[in-house]
Every structure is written in structure tokens, then in C-alpha cells.
Write a protein that holds these residues in place. Structure first.
Motif, PDB file in Angstrom:
ATOM      1  N   ILE A   1      26.666 -39.939  -9.142  1.00 15.59           N
ATOM      2  CA  ILE A   1      25.993 -38.652  -9.032  1.00 15.59           C
ATOM      3  C   ILE A   1      25.830 -38.028 -10.413  1.00 15.59           C
ATOM      4  CG2 ILE A   1      26.215 -36.304  -8.142  1.00 15.59           C
ATOM      5  CD1 ILE A   1      25.412 -38.341  -6.025  1.00 15.59           C
ATOM      6  N   GLY A   2      26.850 -38.118 -11.241  1.00 12.96           N
ATOM      7  CA  GLY A   2      26.772 -37.543 -12.578  1.00 12.96           C
ATOM      8  C   GLY A   2      25.676 -38.154 -13.418  1.00 12.96           C
ATOM      9  N   ALA A   3      25.543 -39.475 -13.360  1.00 12.29           N
ATOM     10  CA  ALA A   3      24.509 -40.155 -14.139  1.00 12.29           C
ATOM     11  C   ALA A   3      23.118 -39.756 -13.669  1.00 12.29           C
ATOM     12  CB  ALA A   3      24.694 -41.666 -14.047  1.00 12.29           C
ATOM     13  N   GLU A   4      22.962 -39.565 -12.363  1.00 16.90           N
ATOM     14  CA  GLU A   4      21.656 -39.162 -11.846  1.00 16.90           C
ATOM     15  C   GLU A   4      21.333 -37.716 -12.216  1.00 16.90           C
ATOM     16  OE1 GLU A   4      19.470 -41.445 -10.597  1.00 16.90           O
ATOM     17  OE2 GLU A   4      21.138 -42.601 -11.411  1.00 16.90           O
ATOM     18  N   ARG A   5      22.311 -36.860 -12.230  1.00 15.20           N
ATOM     19  CA  ARG A   5      22.071 -35.481 -12.666  1.00 15.20           C
ATOM     20  C   ARG A   5      21.495 -35.453 -14.077  1.00 15.20           C
ATOM     21  NH1 ARG A   5      27.665 -32.320 -11.650  1.00 15.20           N
ATOM     22  NH2 ARG A   5      27.897 -32.657  -9.401  1.00 15.20           N
ATOM     23  N   GLU A   6      22.000 -36.339 -14.915  1.00 12.79           N
ATOM     24  CA  GLU A   6      21.592 -36.344 -16.318  1.00 12.79           C
ATOM     25  C   GLU A   6      20.270 -37.083 -16.549  1.00 12.79           C
ATOM     26  OE1 GLU A   6      24.715 -37.965 -18.661  1.00 12.79           O
ATOM     27  OE2 GLU A   6      26.164 -36.412 -18.143  1.00 12.79           O
ATOM     28  N   GLY A   7      20.005 -38.131 -15.751  1.00  9.60           N
ATOM     29  CA  GLY A   7      18.886 -38.991 -16.106  1.00  9.60           C
ATOM     30  C   GLY A   7      17.811 -39.210 -15.070  1.00  9.60           C
ATOM     31  N   ASN A   8      17.980 -38.693 -13.845  1.00 11.62           N
ATOM     32  CA  ASN A   8      16.961 -38.938 -12.822  1.00 11.62           C
ATOM     33  C   ASN A   8      15.824 -37.935 -12.988  1.00 11.62           C
ATOM     34  OD1 ASN A   8      15.446 -39.074 -10.378  1.00 11.62           O
ATOM     35  ND2 ASN A   8      17.204 -39.986  -9.348  1.00 11.62           N
ATOM     36  N   PRO A   9      14.614 -38.392 -13.312  1.00 10.01           N
ATOM     37  CA  PRO A   9      13.512 -37.449 -13.550  1.00 10.01           C
ATOM     38  C   PRO A   9      13.133 -36.631 -12.327  1.00 10.01           C
ATOM     39  CG  PRO A   9      12.701 -39.707 -13.464  1.00 10.01           C
ATOM     40  CD  PRO A   9      14.190 -39.791 -13.484  1.00 10.01           C
ATOM     41  N   MET A  10      13.414 -37.138 -11.128  1.00  7.10           N
ATOM     42  CA  MET A  10      13.073 -36.385  -9.920  1.00  7.10           C
ATOM     43  C   MET A  10      13.979 -35.167  -9.751  1.00  7.10           C
ATOM     44  SD  MET A  10      10.643 -38.367  -9.380  1.00  7.10           S
ATOM     45  CE  MET A  10       9.925 -37.451  -8.040  1.00  7.10           C
ATOM     46  N   LEU A  11      15.213 -35.254 -10.244  1.00  6.36           N
ATOM     47  CA  LEU A  11      16.120 -34.115 -10.172  1.00  6.36           C
ATOM     48  C   LEU A  11      15.799 -33.057 -11.217  1.00  6.36           C
ATOM     49  CD1 LEU A  11      19.533 -35.883  -9.480  1.00  6.36           C
ATOM     50  CD2 LEU A  11      18.293 -34.344  -7.935  1.00  6.36           C
ATOM     51  N   ALA A  12      14.988 -33.387 -12.186  1.00  7.72           N
ATOM     52  CA  ALA A  12      14.624 -32.420 -13.226  1.00  7.72           C
ATOM     53  C   ALA A  12      13.524 -31.474 -12.764  1.00  7.72           C
ATOM     54  CB  ALA A  12      14.181 -33.158 -14.487  1.00  7.72           C
ATOM     55  N   ILE A  13      12.952 -31.714 -11.588  1.00  9.22           N
ATOM     56  CA  ILE A  13      11.869 -30.869 -11.069  1.00  9.22           C
ATOM     57  C   ILE A  13      12.477 -29.827 -10.134  1.00  9.22           C
ATOM     58  CG2 ILE A  13       9.671 -30.846  -9.841  1.00  9.22           C
ATOM     59  CD1 ILE A  13       9.364 -33.809 -10.563  1.00  9.22           C
ATOM     60  N   ASP A  14      12.389 -28.572 -10.517  1.00  7.22           N
ATOM     61  CA  ASP A  14      13.037 -27.506  -9.751  1.00  7.22           C
ATOM     62  C   ASP A  14      12.191 -26.986  -8.593  1.00  7.22           C
ATOM     63  OD1 ASP A  14      15.341 -27.516 -11.336  1.00  7.22           O
ATOM     64  OD2 ASP A  14      14.419 -26.184 -12.823  1.00  7.22           O
ATOM     65  N   ASP A  15      10.881 -26.998  -8.760  1.00  2.94           N
ATOM     66  CA  ASP A  15      10.008 -26.409  -7.754  1.00  2.94           C
ATOM     67  C   ASP A  15       9.615 -27.437  -6.691  1.00  2.94           C
ATOM     68  OD1 ASP A  15       8.155 -24.193  -6.847  1.00  2.94           O
ATOM     69  OD2 ASP A  15       6.710 -25.811  -7.206  1.00  2.94           O
ATOM     70  N   PRO A  16       9.798 -27.138  -5.401  1.00  2.00           N
ATOM     71  CA  PRO A  16       9.465 -28.109  -4.343  1.00  2.00           C
ATOM     72  C   PRO A  16       7.996 -28.532  -4.340  1.00  2.00           C
ATOM     73  CG  PRO A  16      10.840 -26.351  -3.472  1.00  2.00           C
ATOM     74  CD  PRO A  16      10.452 -25.936  -4.854  1.00  2.00           C
ATOM     75  N   GLU A  17       7.083 -27.593  -4.648  1.00  2.00           N
ATOM     76  CA  GLU A  17       5.664 -27.950  -4.646  1.00  2.00           C
ATOM     77  C   GLU A  17       5.326 -28.861  -5.817  1.00  2.00           C
ATOM     78  OE1 GLU A  17       3.657 -27.498  -2.287  1.00  2.00           O
ATOM     79  OE2 GLU A  17       4.882 -26.126  -1.086  1.00  2.00           O
ATOM     80  N   GLU A  18       5.915 -28.564  -6.970  1.00  2.00           N
ATOM     81  CA  GLU A  18       5.716 -29.438  -8.123  1.00  2.00           C
ATOM     82  C   GLU A  18       6.297 -30.821  -7.852  1.00  2.00           C
ATOM     83  OE1 GLU A  18       7.053 -29.723 -12.841  1.00  2.00           O
ATOM     84  OE2 GLU A  18       7.292 -27.826 -11.738  1.00  2.00           O
ATOM     85  N   PHE A  19       7.448 -30.849  -7.168  1.00  2.27           N
ATOM     86  CA  PHE A  19       8.067 -32.115  -6.784  1.00  2.27           C
ATOM     87  C   PHE A  19       7.132 -32.902  -5.862  1.00  2.27           C
ATOM     88  CE2 PHE A  19      10.619 -34.685  -3.907  1.00  2.27           C
ATOM     89  CZ  PHE A  19      11.512 -35.329  -4.760  1.00  2.27           C
ATOM     90  N   ALA A  20       6.550 -32.205  -4.876  1.00  6.13           N
ATOM     91  CA  ALA A  20       5.632 -32.876  -3.952  1.00  6.13           C
ATOM     92  C   ALA A  20       4.420 -33.419  -4.688  1.00  6.13           C
ATOM     93  CB  ALA A  20       5.210 -31.905  -2.852  1.00  6.13           C
ATOM     94  N   ASP A  21       3.911 -32.651  -5.649  1.00  9.03           N
ATOM     95  CA  ASP A  21       2.782 -33.146  -6.444  1.00  9.03           C
ATOM     96  C   ASP A  21       3.152 -34.441  -7.158  1.00  9.03           C
ATOM     97  OD1 ASP A  21       1.221 -30.992  -5.696  1.00  9.03           O
ATOM     98  OD2 ASP A  21       1.682 -29.818  -7.489  1.00  9.03           O
ATOM     99  N   ALA A  22       4.352 -34.454  -7.752  1.00 12.95           N
ATOM    100  CA  ALA A  22       4.789 -35.641  -8.491  1.00 12.95           C
ATOM    101  C   ALA A  22       4.964 -36.840  -7.570  1.00 12.95           C
ATOM    102  CB  ALA A  22       6.095 -35.348  -9.225  1.00 12.95           C
ATOM    103  N   MET A  23       5.463 -36.590  -6.379  1.00 14.13           N
ATOM    104  CA  MET A  23       5.703 -37.693  -5.439  1.00 14.13           C
ATOM    105  C   MET A  23       4.406 -38.269  -4.867  1.00 14.13           C
ATOM    106  SD  MET A  23       9.018 -38.262  -5.044  1.00 14.13           S
ATOM    107  CE  MET A  23       9.382 -38.876  -3.410  1.00 14.13           C
ATOM    108  N   LEU A  24       3.405 -37.417  -4.717  1.00 10.94           N
ATOM    109  CA  LEU A  24       2.213 -37.819  -3.975  1.00 10.94           C
ATOM    110  C   LEU A  24       1.008 -38.103  -4.854  1.00 10.94           C
ATOM    111  CD1 LEU A  24       2.579 -35.293  -1.027  1.00 10.94           C
ATOM    112  CD2 LEU A  24       3.249 -37.701  -1.092  1.00 10.94           C
ATOM    113  N   THR A  25       1.129 -37.913  -6.148  1.00  7.47           N
ATOM    114  CA  THR A  25       0.040 -38.252  -7.060  1.00  7.47           C
ATOM    115  C   THR A  25       0.052 -39.753  -7.332  1.00  7.47           C
ATOM    116  OG1 THR A  25       0.138 -36.082  -8.117  1.00  7.47           O
ATOM    117  CG2 THR A  25      -0.938 -37.850  -9.338  1.00  7.47           C
ATOM    118  N   ALA A  26      -1.060 -40.393  -7.058  1.00  9.50           N
ATOM    119  CA  ALA A  26      -1.194 -41.840  -7.285  1.00  9.50           C
ATOM    120  C   ALA A  26      -0.066 -42.636  -6.642  1.00  9.50           C
ATOM    121  CB  ALA A  26      -1.263 -42.145  -8.781  1.00  9.50           C
ATOM    122  N   PRO A  27       0.110 -42.515  -5.320  1.00 11.05           N
ATOM    123  CA  PRO A  27       1.179 -43.276  -4.661  1.00 11.05           C
ATOM    124  C   PRO A  27       0.912 -44.773  -4.690  1.00 11.05           C
ATOM    125  CG  PRO A  27      -0.264 -42.303  -3.027  1.00 11.05           C
ATOM    126  CD  PRO A  27      -0.706 -41.758  -4.366  1.00 11.05           C
TER     127      PRO A  27
END
Length: 444
Positions: A196-222
């Protein structure tokens, strides 16, 4: 406590066997359960629980059969409601494993609505998390596999689920089911396990705070969704029969009505395949490509080298619910008239410079965005099988075919050869290397 992982590279997935004080917990087993049960027996472990994190989209589960074979308790997310007997896992309702072992379900919707992760506690201390298709190593599970209508809603839920799991203690081990090579991930998943600690530091998906921005990142060019995926959910909801024994009779010829799949090395295929056959060289992703490119679960006849072991091919097909292999032809003989050419990078680039050359790129769209060549005809390999040969390609002129490494190019070349084209497949290199070679030639 010990956790053993079982990697299935062609599907990009892992199954886990947790052992503790002589008891075992099996997590997200695939259909070929023998390898997991053998490992438990070798460790003298009594299988106590079989856990499923979700109704799987990418393979046929062996969970029900493993539980029936061993008497273990089968646990699925409470909202999964499969047709077979199981124990529902409710959010934060602990499951007592005895001797200080506790399994804590955590509802983590996003990859699927019912998705549930399992936190493992020993004497009350959290030590490991089986995160299935939720929080992955440097990535997250895709939210769009159940259709575009629910994708954005599930993506927002996935955002909350990831941050819920990231709030666990940093030393908790992370053991996801999906990983590198899986089409269930939103991006390349990198390492197979983490903390969990390593993912907190390095997972780019956890660096996105806003749910809508997260959804954009997940669904752009799937990434594309393999065609066989749509059959996995129903199979895992209704319950799959036991995996059949591998019995492949030797045949002199392919039975009428069966799809012929040539699993020989591509160098052998290029010299001659049976007309109309699909050349899918046996490798760790053989089952995935066959399930994607051919009509699902229709009869199949394999063509293999004399002495070539077909057990792996049949097993990979069974992992995605295809039990329709009718037999194997070892000597295709004089009827093997479907040929194509394999070329290394230097020869391929020289052929490409000839006036009548045509270039076909069979990579997926996201790969093309990284590098592409002007004048190239583009058609993703599965679309080639479904939509047919692009109209721009002239059968009277050589068709040079490339992907990223040669695997898909060889499959496409066999397809083109069966339709009267003269294909040349780039072997051992890809479009990026071709682009570099052309750039060096122009600057020389």
C-alpha cells in the motif's frame, strides 16, 4: 503466513494461495484448478476458503469446482448472486479463519459493481490485501468492461475504492489478480505485487483527487475488449463445468465444419498452411488470441508439429471456456499451400522502399498514437478478422505487415495469404524499429 502466486501470463492474471497454520485460502482461481490443489497438497494444507473478488470478465473461474473438490467454503461478494451455492461476503463483516486469521471483505466497486477486496489480518494486524481488479500495481482495474453505459459511473466508484484501499497501513502487501498483460487493467500494470505504501507514492491513479478527472483518465482512449470477454461473465454467474481431461485424437484431416488453427512455429507456418486456416503460433497468449479472433466455442482442429505437445493449447482454450477441440493434424501434407514470407528488419525496410509495396499496420489504436508511418493502411488485428481485408490493399501487390514485435503480423499474414494476397510479415521487430530505420536512412 505464506502467499504463493500462480501467474497465467497469457491472460495477465494471478491466483494466490495463502497458507497459515496448516490452513489454506485460495484467491481467484482459474478453471485449471489442478495446479492450485496440487500445491496445497504438497504443502500439506487443508483448503479452508476459496475467495472470489468479483465475477470475472476475462477467464472462466475454477472457484466453484475447487470448493466442491475440497469441501472449502466458497466466498463471493454479496452482490454477485451467482446461481451456485456460496457464502456472501458483506462489507466489513469479518470471516473467521481460526488460529488468529481473519478475512475482512471490503466492498470496492468500480471494476465491477459487486467487486470486493479481502484484507487479511493476523492476530488483529492487517498484513495483506487481495485487491482483485481494484487497486493494481501502478494502475487500476478498468471500469468499462460491462459496457459504455455504466463505464463513467463505475469509474467514479473506482476512484473512491482506490482511495479507500490506499488508506490502509503502508506495510500491507498488495496482491492484485490483474496485472501486466491483462486487458482488465487501465494501463500497463508493471510489477505483479506491491505494498500500500509503494502505491501511495507511485501509482499515478492515486494521484488524481477529483473523481471526474479520474473518470476522464480511465475512459480516454480505452484499450480494446477481447471478443471472448462477453462470454465470461455469464459462464461465471451460472457456474462452469469441471475442466475436461485433455484428450486430443490424432486426425488425418480436419473434420468438415471445424475451424483449423495452426499452432506450429511461424517459420513453419510461412512455408505452408492448410487453406483457410488461422496461423496462431503456440505461445502463452495463444488461448486469448484464438478466443478473440475465431467464433467463440465453435469446433476447432489444431495443426501441430510431429511431437509438439498440444496440452498447453487445449488448456489455454479451456481457461476461457472453449472445450471444442476435435483433434490434431500432425502432417498437413501437400494440401498446405497457403504461404507467406517472414522478413527481418533490414529486408523488410528494403522491400518497403520498392514502388509497389503496401504497408499494413495491425497494432491497436493506442499503439499507433505513439508512432505511425505516413501512407500506412491501419487495421487492428481482430478487426481484420471481423471486417476483412481493407479495400485499399491491392491483392496484385505485395502487402508488408507489421505490428510491434512480429506476433500479430504473422497471424495477419496467414489471414491475408488465405485470401489470395502476397503478405510479408515483419519478424522480430515492429513499426517503431521501421520508423527508426527509415529515419536513419534519410539522415545518412
Amino acid at each position: 503466513m505464506d502467499i504463493t502466486s500462480f501467474r497465467t501470463p497469457g491472460l495477465g492474471d494471478q491466483t494466490y494461495l495463502l497458507t497459515y497454520e496448516g490452513k489454506g485460502v485460495l484467491v481467484d482461481p482459474q478453471r485449471d484448478i489442478g495446479r492450485f490443489l496440487d500445491a496445497a497438497a504438497e504443502r500439506d494444507v487443508e483448503l479452508r476458503f476459496v475467495l472470489e473478488t468479483h465475477i470475472h470478465n476475462d477467464y472462466v473461474s475454477g472457484g466453484e469446482q475447487a470448493a466442491l473438490r475440497t469441501g472449502a467454503e466458497l466466498v463471493l461478494p454479496a452482490a454477485a448472486t451467482p446461481a451456485y451455492r456460496h457464502t456472501p461476503a458483506f462489507h466489513l463483516e469479518d470471516i473467521d479463519g481460526g488460529a488468529g486469521l481473519t478475512l475482512r471483505p471490503i466492498h470496492t466497486p468500480g471494476h465491477t459493481p459487486e467487486h470486493t477486496s479481502y484484507l487479511v489480518l493476523v492476530d488483529g494486524e492487517p498484513v495483506a490485501l487481495f485487491s482483485g481488479g481494484s487497486l493494481l500495481v501502478a494502475s487500476a482495474g478498468r471500469p468499462d468492461l460491462l459496457g459504455p453505459e455504466r463505464a463513467r459511473s463505475l469509474a467514479r466508484l473506482q476512484h473512491g475504492s482506490l482511495h479507500r484501499l490506499a488508506a490502509l497501513p503502508p506495510g500491507v502487501g498488495l496482491y492484485p489478480t490483474h496485472g501486466e498483460g491483462s486487458f482488465c487493467t487501465a494501463s500497463g500494470a508493471g510489477r505483479l505485487t506491491s505494498t500500500i505504501g509503494a502505491e501511495r507514492e507511485g501509482n499515478p491513479m492515486l494521484a488524481i483527487d477529483d473523481p471526474e478527472e479520474f473518470a476522464d483518465a480511465m475512459l480516454t482512449a480505452p484499450m480494446p475488449i477481447p471478443a471472448f470477454y462477453r462470454h465470461m461473465g455469464p459462464a461465471n454467474t451460472l457456474g462452469a463445468p469441471p475442466m475436461p481431461a485433455v484428450r486430443v485424437p490424432e486426425l488425418d484431416a480436419a473434420p468438415e465444419g471445424s475451424h483449423v488453427v495452426d499452432i506450429r512455429p511461424r517459420g513453419v507456418q510461412a512455408r505452408g498452411m492448410l487453406p483457410g486456416s488461422a496461423g496462431i503460433e503456440l505461445d502463452e497468449d495463444f488461448g486469448s488470441w484464438t478466443g478473440w479472433l475465431l467464433p467463440y466455442a465453435e469446433p476447432i482442429t489444431l495443426v501441430a508439429e510431429p511431437g509438439q505437445d498440444v496440452t498447453e493449447a487445449v488448456t489455454q482454450l479451456a481457461q476461457i471456456g472453449i472445450d471444442t477441440v476435435r483433434g490434431v493434424v500432425r502432417h498437413p501434407g501437400p494440401d498446405a499451400t497457403q504461404t507467406y514470407e517472414l522478413a527481418g528488419l533490414d529486408v523488410f525496410v528494403k522491400r518497403l522502399a520498392q514502388p509497389r509495396a503496401q504497408l499494413l499496420d495491425v497494432r491497436m489504436p493506442s499503439e499507433r498514437e505513439q508512432v505511425r508511418l505516413p501512407g500506412t493502411v491501419e487495421r487492428f488485428l481482430p478487426d481484420l478478422f471481423v471486417q476483412g481485408v481493407p479495400a485499399e490493399l491491392d491483392p496484385e501487390r505485395p502487402v508488408l505487415v507489421a505490428c510491434a514485435s512480429g506476433r500479430r503480423a504473422a497471424i495477419a499474414a496467414g489471414f491475408l495469404a488465405g485470401r489470395g494476397y502476397r503478405p510479408v510479415a515483419l519478424n522480430g521487430a515492429g513499426i517503431a524499429e521501421v520508423a527508426d530505420a527509415l529515419r536513419q536512412h534519410h539522415t545518412a
